[in-house]
Design an enzyme around this catalytic site. Structure first.
Site, short mmCIF file in Angstrom:
data_model
loop_
_atom_site.label_atom_id
_atom_site.label_comp_id
_atom_site.label_asym_id
_atom_site.label_seq_id
_atom_site.Cartn_x
_atom_site.Cartn_y
_atom_site.Cartn_z
N GLY B 217 0.83 -1.20 0.00
CA GLY B 217 0.00 0.00 0.00
C GLY B 217 0.86 1.26 0.00
CB SER B 218 0.18 4.56 1.46
OG SER B 218 -1.12 4.55 0.96
CB THR B 219 4.50 1.48 3.49
OG1 THR B 219 4.20 0.24 2.84
CG2 THR B 219 3.68 1.58 4.76
#
Lengths: 466, 485
Positions: B217-219
């Site tokens: 995801g956004s990581t």
């Protein structure tokens, strides 16, 4: 017949009787197992086992009494056989005792500890040994019982068919309350007596009245008949009893004795033909034998599916022992499991714990015992004695080969016991009896001939040495 | 009759000779292969004939040995705080083999290693039993406990490393199992083993920190940001990125959406990371193209297995994809998947000024007499980015914790940088998302810890699942444990 005396390797006059040699060797034969017994205790519990004194005294007493009886009743007997038999028997007891200490193979279902029973059987066996030496003044007496022996051997071979099979083989006669005996072990001696007696009478006919065919002399049908019948019958019975090992032993015994009696190579060829024919037929039909052959060809097949076979476990035992062995009491031959580990597979324990070195020593002991037997046959002055001695020795040789070869994977495994070493009452009694007869023959053979009569009147009637 | 007798004598001799030959073949030539046949039970009996060496954390063993009566195998493995340490130690079972460190360092633990030959010889001469050596790990007991307790009953995993050396400080996977319960070979052990479903892909025995890949995801935007700066797409983190809102994926009519109404139009890189703008980073990925993105991901360790020495599975950055897929991959979606260890490495590379150290968990192998027979030296895995880029990323990630989605990870008096992630997955994103948080803490002496935490919480309310809410507090407590706060 006259050639016999001339080629005798043992000078008959003035031969030392070697009884003191036997005594010294016996000391070692008792000392080695006693030390081995102590070693087992030290390795297993770190202390000398409590029964050491009793065991040492027991074995010493048996050996001592046997020695005194030999001194008294067979003073010129071979000096090596008694010590070797004592040593093997003593070591066998140590190994059985050692395996008794493994709870996994000493469960109630497997009959509990076997060493005390084996010691009793050994005592009985030595009593039988002494009995034979005392009662059998001359082995030629046995010759009188040729046909009775044949009949008895037949009965002994047939009898187990009527008793339930134990561990897949019908080898036992079960006497309720007393236990079971394995008549096959005795049959090998009695068959040897029968063959010796019969062949001694018929050897000339078998050897001379023959037809030449394909460059070999073949016997006439009528000479062949009786022996072929006995052979076929014993083969049949044994196949019915599912015991290939004994069949091999009896047949081998038969061929060796025929060959010695007739000096005809054709008998060996004839025998090998019959043997390979019989073996193929049995191998094709008997499921029991088929499995054994498969296990021999590939002992490690199917381990992933249904675990290791006994054949594989036995090989691992030998391999894990290596050259010097794990030391007494420190191996894991109990992994073989079951009842066979103390009887049929006892050599695996010897191999694992004493290593290649120890097992070779044991095999050489057997080799020595066998060759002393063959030497007795060479030394014997009468054809019956010669035949009987070679029969008994080659029976021993074949048995050792079939058992040790089977266990080490040289040939397919067949159920038989290692003489003296393995647990089994009938086996130890029969083998002590076998040694007693050999000692009797060797005593007769090595006994100095009566001095020629000095009277000049007796000159024309010379002593004929047979 | 004597001629045949002599021949029979020779025949009997040959029989015995054949036996002797065969015996030599079996007990000398074939002895070793028979002895070491894997099915030969003696091999395992030997292994369990003496206590195994220990696996040591912070000077204290987390393993032990106990004697078992009535078994072929004398000693059985025991574990202290088994469930907590299971992802590190693995198990060593009399019946079921071993895995993880117990398996890889088996020869040291049993004392069979060649380097222990001298010790074995001395033991043999002095009559002592063979002893096993010890495995000293790099783990930090406090950090491990913080991560384990932080995850609690939730399903998830945590990996923490020391960015300056690559030492693994924490490795937790929950729900876990107690390897003590399967160490023996009793019926109970077998039942326990069956209950653990070792062949199930969802088994509790799988060390999720090393062996499970999750969509990051956004990581993953940290990686994308690194690629943008390294390739000079933008030179300054406070420069507007010239990105539209809404943003349509190239060559498609699909609009890439942000989570909620956040200020992403023409946002700066700093703001885009602070608010976690899908549109900005999706466009960056598409603008850079798959080759540049892939090159950057590989520098962080994607697409290769990593041996710590326990092998971590390869994290995935897709190698063949079209432009819109590249855009999606760049925000940690499509086929991008990473292990917690991998994402901890991303944070660590940023924290250590761009230099990524090889992660490792075995510090020393020790002989029974405490002599060190192997000491692991920290070594560089890669220069993931230039120090300048790393410092810019640090500013961005510190803003995330200070003012953005990661405020839950703030620690008083310590500089913390981080990035949240809430990874959608499943068909049409139907499954409950994974909550991610990656972070590092920095002191005057550089950064001592970088963490990645992932939580799959099946019980949470769908809207409550967010990296900032679920994962950040766990990462924070791990960092605090390392910082001794």
């Amino acid at each position: 017949m006259s050639t016999v005396t001339n080629t005798t390797t043992i000078s008959s006059i003035g031969a030392p009787n070697r009884r003191n040699t036997e005594l010294v060797l016996l000391l070692f034969a008792v000392l080695v197992p006693v030390l081995a017994y102590a070693n087992v205790g030290l390795a297993k519990d770190g202390s000398v086992p409590g029964g050491l004194l009793g065991y040492g005294l027991g074995l010493g007493l048996l050996a001592g009494v046997a020695h005194l009886m030999v001194r008294r009743f067979a003073p010129y007997a071979d000096p090596l056989m008694l010590p070797i038999a004592t040593l093997l028997n003593g070591l066998g007891l140590v190994f059985i005792y050692r395996l008794d200490l493994e709870p996994a193979v000493t469960t109630r279902g497997l009959g509990g500890p076997k060493a005390p029973g084996q010691l009793l059987w050994s005592a009985l066996a030595v009593a039988v040994f002494i009995g034979i030496l005392v009662l059998l003044k001359d082995h030629r007496i046995l010759q009188r019982y040729t046909y009775i022996s044949g009949a008895v051997a037949l009965v002994l071979l047939i009898a187990p068919v009527f008793f339930p099979a134990i561990n897949g083989s019908k080898l036992w006669i079960v006497i309720p309350g007393l236990g079971s005996i394995q008549p096959g072990e005795f049959a090998k001696i009695i068959l040897a007596v029968f063959f010796a007696g019969y062949l001694m009478v018929k050897r000339d006919a078998l050897a001379l009245a023959s037809r030449r065919f394909l460059g070999l002399y073949w016997p006439r049908g009528r000479d062949l008949g009786p022996i072929l019948a006995i052979w076929a019958l014993s083969m049949m019975i044994l196949v019915l009893e599912d015991d290939l090992g004994s069949t091999l032993l009896y047949f081998g015994l038969f061929v060796v004795m025929l060959y010695v009696a007739t000096e005809r190579t054709s008998w060996v060829v004839f025998g090998l033909l019959l043997a390979s024919g019989g073996a193929t037929a049995v191998g094709m039909t008997s499921g029991h034998v088929k499995v054994r052959i498969q296990n021999w060809l590939d002992p490690f097949a199917g381990i992933a599916q249904h675990g290791a076979t006994e054949a594989a476990q036995v090989l691992w035992s030998f391999g894990s022992g290596g050259v010097l062995g794990s030391g007494l009491g420190q191996g894991f031959s109990r992994l073989i499991g079951g009842i066979g580990v103390k009887s049929d597979y006892i050599l695996a324990t010897v191999g694992e714990e004493l290593g290649l070195a120890g097992l070779m020593a044991v095999l050489l002991l057997y080799g020595l015992l066998i060759e002393r037997g063959v030497r007795t046959a060479l030394a014997a002055r009468d054809p019956f004695g010669k035949l009987l001695a070679i029969g008994l020795s080659s029976a021993m040789a074949l048995q050792v080969f079939v058992v040790a070869g089977g266990v080490t994977g040289l040939i397919p495994l067949t159920g038989m016991t290692m003489p003296f070493l393995a647990q089994g009452g009938s086996s130890v009694v029969a083998n002590w009896a076998l040694v007693a007869i050999l000692l009797r023959i060797s005593d007769t053979a090595r006994r100095p001939a009566p001095a020629p009569a000095s009277s000049p009147d007796a000159e024309p009637t010379q002593v004929v040495r047979l | 009759m004597n001629k045949p007798l002599r021949r029979v004598a020779i025949f009997c001799g040959l029989l015995v000779f054949a036996l002797l030959l065969r015996d030599n073949w079996v007990q000398f030539v074939q002895a070793d292969s028979l002895k070491n046949n894997p099915h030969n039970r003696r091999v395992m009996m030997e292994e369990y004939a003496q206590p195994r060496g220990d696996i040591i954390v912070d000077g204290k063993p987390v393993t032990g040995s106990t004697t078992v009566s009535g078994s072929d195998f004398k000693y059985k493995r025991t574990y202290t705080a088994g469930p907590m340490w299971a992802p590190v130690t693995g198990f060593a079972s009399q019946a079921f083999g071993s895995n993880s460190l117990e398996n890889i360092e088996d020869k040291i633990l049993t004392g069979q290693d060649d380097r222990l030959f001298f010790n074995r010889t001395i033991d043999m001469i002095t009559g002592k039993k063979q002893q096993g050596g010890d495995v000293v790990t790099t783990l930090n007991a406090k950090a491990q406990a913080a991560a384990f307790n932080g995850l609690g009953s939730k399903k998830g995993a945590v990996a923490a490393i020391d960015p300056q050396t690559g030492k693994i400080l924490a490795l937790v996977s929950t729900p876990s199992y107690d390897p003590s319960t399967i160490a023996g070979m009793s019926k109970q052990d077998t039942a326990n083993w069956t209950n653990l479903k070792p062949n199930d892909p969802d088994s509790v025995m799988i060390d999720k920190a090393l062996r499970q890949t999750y969509p990051p995801g956004s990581t993953f935007k940290v990686v994308t940001a690194a690629a943008a700066l390294e390739n000079n797409l933008y030179s300054n983190v406070d420069q507007p990125t010239n990105s539209p809102l809404p943003y349509t994926l190239p060559n498609t009519t699909t609009e890439l959406k942000n989570e909620g109404n956040i200020p992403c139009q023409n946002a700066t890189l700093r703001a885009a990371l602070q608010y976690s703008c899908n549109t900005v980073f999706g466009k960056i990925g598409a603008d850079l193209g798959k080759d540049k993105m892939l090159a950057q991901a590989k520098k962080f360790g994607f697409d290769q297995t990593i041996d710590t020495p326990v092998r971590a599975v390869a994290s995935n950055f897709p190698t063949s994809m079209d432009k819109p897929q590249t855009a999606l991959s760049s925000i940690g979606q499509f086929d991008t998947a990473a292990t917690p260890l991998q994402m901890a490495m991303v944070a660590a590379a940023v924290a250590n000024d761009g230099k990524l150290m090889q992660p490792y968990m075995v510090d020393q192998l020790r002989a029974p007499n405490l002599n060190v027979i192997e000491q692991t030296q920290p070594k560089e895995f890669s220069q993931a980015m230039s120090p300048a880029t790393a410092q810019k990323l640090q500013q961005m990630m510190e803003t995330v914790v200070q003012d953005g989605t990661g405020t839950m990870a703030k620690i008083d008096g310590v500089t913390v940088g981080g990035k949240t992630g809430t990874a959608q997955h499943g068909l049409n994103n139907s499954a409950l998302p994974y909550a991610w948080f990656i972070s590092y803490a920095k002191t005057a002496q550089g950064s001592p810890v970088a963490v990645a935490a992932v939580v799959e919480d099946g019980n949470a309310n769908r809207d409550d699942i967010s990296g900032g809410g679920l994962a950040a507090p766990i990462a924070k407590s791990v960092m605090e444990a390392v910082l001794n706060k």
